[in-house]
Design a protein around this motif. Sequence first.
Motif: not given
Length: 137
Positions: A98-117
């Motif tokens: 669960g911790g590994a999946l949470a870290l992967l998800g956090k990384k993906d979210v950080q790459e997507a922020v800010p949600p501006v094109p």
Amino acid sequence: MTQARSGPPAETRSVGELVNDATEQISRLIRDELQLARLEVQKKGKLIGRGAGLAGAGALLAFYGGAALIAAAVCALAIPLPAWAAALIVGGVLLVAGGALALLGKKDVQEAVPPVPQEAAEGVKRDIETIKDGRHR
């Protein structure tokens, strides 16, 4: 949607009357199209609601299935080990996964922020600069 017309034939009607008829027909067409769109959205909304409900029920059953498999893993490990040790091992493995999946998800979210094109915004800036340069020539 044909309607019987009362009044003089189209050849003898004034431009004002023809414009008035066209305006009425366009208004009716727009109202009909809006009604059709409203009905289509309602139909799709019902399908989305039903699909979301079915997906939610499926997810709940999958969750319970996963819990049963975890319980089975604990029971299987409880054969050679004490029950508390088996539960501790399975719990630890689940926490690490669960911790590994949470870290992967956090990384993906950080790459997507800010949600501006950002690429599109840069393209617009380049276009504005090009227009400014062309205007000053």
